[in-house]
Design an enzyme around this catalytic site. Structure first.
Site, PDB file in Angstrom:
ATOM      1  N   TRP A   1       0.821  -1.224   0.000  1.00 14.46           N
ATOM      2  CA  TRP A   1       0.000   0.000   0.000  1.00 14.46           C
ATOM      3  C   TRP A   1       0.849   1.265   0.000  1.00 14.46           C
ATOM      4  O   TRP A   1       1.859   1.340   0.706  1.00 14.46           O
ATOM      5  CB  TRP A   1      -0.874  -0.005   1.246  1.00 14.46           C
ATOM      6  CG  TRP A   1      -1.476   1.316   1.580  1.00 14.46           C
ATOM      7  CD1 TRP A   1      -0.845   2.357   2.235  1.00 14.46           C
ATOM      8  CD2 TRP A   1      -2.791   1.776   1.284  1.00 14.46           C
ATOM      9  NE1 TRP A   1      -1.719   3.420   2.359  1.00 14.46           N
ATOM     10  CE2 TRP A   1      -2.917   3.090   1.784  1.00 14.46           C
ATOM     11  CE3 TRP A   1      -3.897   1.193   0.642  1.00 14.46           C
ATOM     12  CZ2 TRP A   1      -4.091   3.830   1.669  1.00 14.46           C
ATOM     13  CZ3 TRP A   1      -5.057   1.930   0.543  1.00 14.46           C
ATOM     14  CH2 TRP A   1      -5.144   3.233   1.051  1.00 14.46           C
TER      15      TRP A   1
ATOM     16  N   ASP B   1       0.087   9.131   0.814  1.00 10.00           N
ATOM     17  CA  ASP B   1       0.703  10.437   0.532  1.00 10.00           C
ATOM     18  C   ASP B   1       2.170  10.429   0.100  1.00 10.00           C
ATOM     19  O   ASP B   1       2.982   9.696   0.674  1.00 10.00           O
ATOM     20  CB  ASP B   1       0.699  11.313   1.786  1.00 10.00           C
ATOM     21  CG  ASP B   1      -0.599  11.302   2.528  1.00 10.00           C
ATOM     22  OD1 ASP B   1      -1.569  10.735   2.032  1.00 10.00           O
ATOM     23  OD2 ASP B   1      -0.625  11.868   3.630  1.00 10.00           O
TER      24      ASP B   1
ATOM     25  N   GLN C   1       3.915   7.270   2.217  1.00  9.24           N
ATOM     26  CA  GLN C   1       3.226   6.520   3.259  1.00  9.24           C
ATOM     27  C   GLN C   1       3.058   5.090   2.755  1.00  9.24           C
ATOM     28  O   GLN C   1       2.524   4.860   1.658  1.00  9.24           O
ATOM     29  CB  GLN C   1       1.861   7.170   3.550  1.00  9.24           C
ATOM     30  CG  GLN C   1       1.975   8.492   4.275  1.00  9.24           C
ATOM     31  CD  GLN C   1       2.366   8.298   5.728  1.00  9.24           C
ATOM     32  OE1 GLN C   1       1.538   7.984   6.562  1.00  9.24           O
ATOM     33  NE2 GLN C   1       3.651   8.468   6.037  1.00  9.24           N
TER      34      GLN C   1
ATOM     35  N   PHE D   1       3.648   8.922  10.255  1.00 10.21           N
ATOM     36  CA  PHE D   1       2.744   9.569   9.307  1.00 10.21           C
ATOM     37  C   PHE D   1       3.515  10.563   8.439  1.00 10.21           C
ATOM     38  O   PHE D   1       4.723  10.710   8.537  1.00 10.21           O
ATOM     39  CB  PHE D   1       1.597  10.265  10.059  1.00 10.21           C
ATOM     40  CG  PHE D   1       0.450   9.347  10.414  1.00 10.21           C
ATOM     41  CD1 PHE D   1       0.594   7.967  10.431  1.00 10.21           C
ATOM     42  CD2 PHE D   1      -0.797   9.875  10.749  1.00 10.21           C
ATOM     43  CE1 PHE D   1      -0.471   7.127  10.755  1.00 10.21           C
ATOM     44  CE2 PHE D   1      -1.866   9.050  11.077  1.00 10.21           C
ATOM     45  CZ  PHE D   1      -1.707   7.679  11.087  1.00 10.21           C
ATOM     46  N   SER D   2       2.749  11.312   7.636  1.00 10.64           N
ATOM     47  CA  SER D   2       3.358  12.136   6.590  1.00 10.64           C
ATOM     48  C   SER D   2       4.282  13.221   7.122  1.00 10.64           C
ATOM     49  O   SER D   2       4.141  13.684   8.250  1.00 10.64           O
ATOM     50  CB  SER D   2       2.260  12.783   5.746  1.00 10.64           C
ATOM     51  OG  SER D   2       1.725  11.798   4.906  1.00 10.64           O
TER      52      SER D   2
ATOM     53  N   GLU E   1      -5.330  18.510   6.181  1.00 12.93           N
ATOM     54  CA  GLU E   1      -4.156  17.641   6.170  1.00 12.93           C
ATOM     55  C   GLU E   1      -3.137  18.150   5.137  1.00 12.93           C
ATOM     56  O   GLU E   1      -3.466  18.883   4.212  1.00 12.93           O
ATOM     57  CB  GLU E   1      -4.567  16.215   5.795  1.00 12.93           C
ATOM     58  CG  GLU E   1      -5.587  15.605   6.760  1.00 12.93           C
ATOM     59  CD  GLU E   1      -5.826  14.125   6.505  1.00 12.93           C
ATOM     60  OE1 GLU E   1      -5.688  13.348   7.443  1.00 12.93           O
ATOM     61  OE2 GLU E   1      -6.147  13.749   5.353  1.00 12.93           O
TER      62      GLU E   1
ATOM     63  N   TRP F   1      -9.195   8.788  -0.406  1.00 12.64           N
ATOM     64  CA  TRP F   1      -9.627   7.905   0.679  1.00 12.64           C
ATOM     65  C   TRP F   1     -11.031   7.368   0.448  1.00 12.64           C
ATOM     66  O   TRP F   1     -11.368   6.269   0.862  1.00 12.64           O
ATOM     67  CB  TRP F   1      -9.590   8.656   2.020  1.00 12.64           C
ATOM     68  CG  TRP F   1      -8.196   8.920   2.445  1.00 12.64           C
ATOM     69  CD1 TRP F   1      -7.550  10.117   2.467  1.00 12.64           C
ATOM     70  CD2 TRP F   1      -7.242   7.961   2.902  1.00 12.64           C
ATOM     71  NE1 TRP F   1      -6.257   9.963   2.894  1.00 12.64           N
ATOM     72  CE2 TRP F   1      -6.045   8.651   3.180  1.00 12.64           C
ATOM     73  CE3 TRP F   1      -7.284   6.568   3.103  1.00 12.64           C
ATOM     74  CZ2 TRP F   1      -4.900   8.004   3.644  1.00 12.64           C
ATOM     75  CZ3 TRP F   1      -6.142   5.932   3.572  1.00 12.64           C
ATOM     76  CH2 TRP F   1      -4.969   6.650   3.830  1.00 12.64           C
TER      77      TRP F   1
HETATM   78  C1  FRU Z   1      -3.471  12.086   4.444  1.00 13.17           C
HETATM   79  C2  FRU Z   1      -3.144  11.422   5.756  1.00 13.17           C
HETATM   80  C3  FRU Z   1      -2.220  12.297   6.562  1.00 13.17           C
HETATM   81  C4  FRU Z   1      -1.527  11.308   7.449  1.00 13.17           C
HETATM   82  C5  FRU Z   1      -1.385  10.119   6.554  1.00 13.17           C
HETATM   83  C6  FRU Z   1      -1.480   8.791   7.246  1.00 13.17           C
HETATM   84  O1  FRU Z   1      -3.776  11.235   3.425  1.00 13.17           O
HETATM   85  O2  FRU Z   1      -4.321  11.126   6.456  1.00 13.17           O
HETATM   86  O3  FRU Z   1      -2.864  13.339   7.250  1.00 13.17           O
HETATM   87  O4  FRU Z   1      -0.295  11.789   7.893  1.00 13.17           O
HETATM   88  O5  FRU Z   1      -2.421  10.206   5.595  1.00 13.17           O
HETATM   89  O6  FRU Z   1      -1.137   7.753   6.403  1.00 13.17           O
END
Ligand code: FRU
Length: 498
Positions: free
Chosen positions: A36, A39, A55, A98-99, A223, A306
């Protein structure tokens, strides 16, 4: 010393990544080594090469405990795979890295700034997430998380800030050599805000203040911010969650917004002048930009959303791809996007047609394929305005993806209802284009699993992922009324650049 969690991810991707044949991936859009991807992270220049992290969950095609995947490139199109860069292996990031972003430090090392996630059960039995910012420093392949981590926590939030939604730091070097960073957060009204921080060393940070906020107008949590000057204006990119639709400009759910304005750094005052969608398609989220050595602002986004990730084919080994990197400009107060010029080095087999009369559906000799860069220029054939013009791609007896321009309504509609998906998800999107006397220019980039449309020299873009079988490679044109069309079409072949 590599942690066991990172070692396991690296071994897994090295062992199973090669089972995915090149032909099962896009030819020039980035996909994860295996599993998978969401971002783009850390899109930046390091030692003269473009680095891109993402990610990443190598173990399945579903989102789960986030790692950072890693690739690099010299031309934005051919990516060299590097081992996974970060894994959730510390107490403060045990539920996900995370990002975030990356920069080159003056001593030649590379700094990764990311959101560290920890979950815990609240007194009421609810799972609560705490998000902090953490730093890792490395040499472009291996990274060490600093003992100072996390370097930004709840205590660095403004009053009323939110520790559960505090994420996605985008860092850059200011003109005076110090560092700046924007991070997504929420205001007490529950909706998104972007906070600005500054630092002398990338590790110790001070809050400067909020840059802008949603005030419940453009979705809830904001985000993945990015904030940069461009063509005399200042641009703020955000990806709002839980957006309510606004006309045909913003769709519901996870949307993407570009705010253009002026910025006074001395007082940290951003004044909005306009607000628009970044990409009007189905699959676009969480973009990030970098500045190239020749001064181009280049953006890459996650070519997924998403809200539609449930609609994936069952037997795939990768899921999630990046958009084509795009050069940005501001023209007449709007964001302009064009494919990076490096793409032109890989154009082969030019086919052109001038002033073709289009009415009922037709094909043209030499115009087909699934890795294509095609520009179509359209105008009315007579004084009488035509009603609509349509390009069909990735087509065979059953499948088709279409791009339809309805002149009377000034609407462009993309439709992937018959593009390899059996899922009942969003498959069409319509958006307004400026009224014209019937002239429209569409540059359409096809790459096996996607269609990206650049309208009128990049004034608008619309991106979508498709899963149509590769044999469906016909391209056809049709109009209600009569249209004159010029076509210029190339195959994109990633052999040696010209
Ligand atoms: C955006 C997000 C970010 C987060 C990441 C988690 O797509 O929700 O805010 O850091 O994905 O995978």
């Amino acid at each position: 010393m590599l942690s066991e969690v990172l070692k396991r991810a690296r071994e897994f991707e090295a062992q199973y990544g090669p089972y995915i044949a090149d032909a099962q991936r896009p030819a020039f859009h980035l996909t994860p080594t295996i599993g998978w991807m969401n971002d783009p992270n850390g899109f930046s220049l390091y030692k003269g090469e473009y680095h891109l992290f993402y990610q990443y969950n190598p173990y399945s095609c579903e989102w789960d405990t986030m790692h950072w995947g890693h690739v690099k490139s010299t031309d934005f199109l051919r990516w060299e795979r590097l081992p996974a860069a970060l894994a959730p292996d510390e107490e403060y990031d045990r539920d996900g890295c995370f990002s975030g972003s990356a920069v080159e430090l003056p001593d030649g090392s590379q700094l990764l700034m990311y959101t560290a996630v920890r979950r815990a059960l609240s007194a009421e039995g609810k799972v609560e997430e705490t998000q902090t910012q953490a730093v890792a420093i490395g040499d472009g392949v291996d990274y060490v998380k600093l003992p100072e981590n996390p370097v930004l926590t709840e205590k660095d939030l403004p009053e009323g800030g939110n520790r559960h939604d505090f994420r996605d730091p985008k860092m850059w070097r200011a003109e005076d050599g110090t560092w700046r960073m924007v991070v997504g957060n929420r205001t007490p009204d529950g909706s998104g805000a972007i906070l600005l921080y500054s630092s002398c060393n990338g590790v110790d940070w001070t809050l400067v203040g909020p840059v802008d906020a949603s005030h419940n107008q453009y979705g809830l949590m904001w985000e993945c911010p990015d904030f940069f000057p461009l063509d005399g204006r200042q641009v703020l990119l955000v990806s709002p969650q839980d957006m309510s639709p606004i006309g045909l400009e913003f769709h519901a759910g996870n949307a993407n917004v570009c705010l253009i304005g002026s910025y006074d750094e001395a007082t940290n005052t951003f004044e909005r002048e306009s607000v628009q969608a970044i990409d009007y398609g189905i699959d676009f989220y969480a973009p990030q930009t970098l500045l190239t050595p020749d001064g181009r602002r280049v953006m890459i986004g996650w070519m997924q959303n998403w809200n539609t990730v449930g609609g994936k084919p069952r037997d795939i080994r990768w899921f999630g791809q990046m958009t084509l990197p795009r050069e940005l400009h501001v023209r007449n107060g709007r964001l302009i996007q064009e494919p990076v010029r490096e793409l032109e080095r890989y154009r082969r087999n030019k086919v052109t047609y001038q002033s073709v009369l289009v009415g009922p559906e037709m094909t043209l000799h030499g115009i087909q394929g699934r890795t294509v860069d095609m520009t179509v220029n359209v105008r009315p054939a007579t004084q009488e305005p035509y009603r609509c013009f349509q390009v069909n791609v990735a087509k065979d007896g059953e499948c088709v993806t279409s791009i339809r321009y309805k002149l009377d309504k000034n609407i462009l509609k993309i439709d992937r209802s018959r593009s390899g998906s059996n899922a009942d998800i969003v498959h069409t999107r319509s958006f307004l284009v400026p009224p014209s006397d019937g002239k429209i220019r569409l540059r359409i980039i096809l790459d096996r699993f996607s269609v990206e449309v650049f309208v009128n020299d990049g004034e608008q873009t619309a991106s979508m992922a498709i899963f149509t079988r590769q044999e469906a490679e016909a391209i056809s044109f049709e109009a209600v009324g009569s249209v004159l069309m010029d076509v210029e079409k190339y195959d994109i072949v990633l052999d040696q650049p010209e």
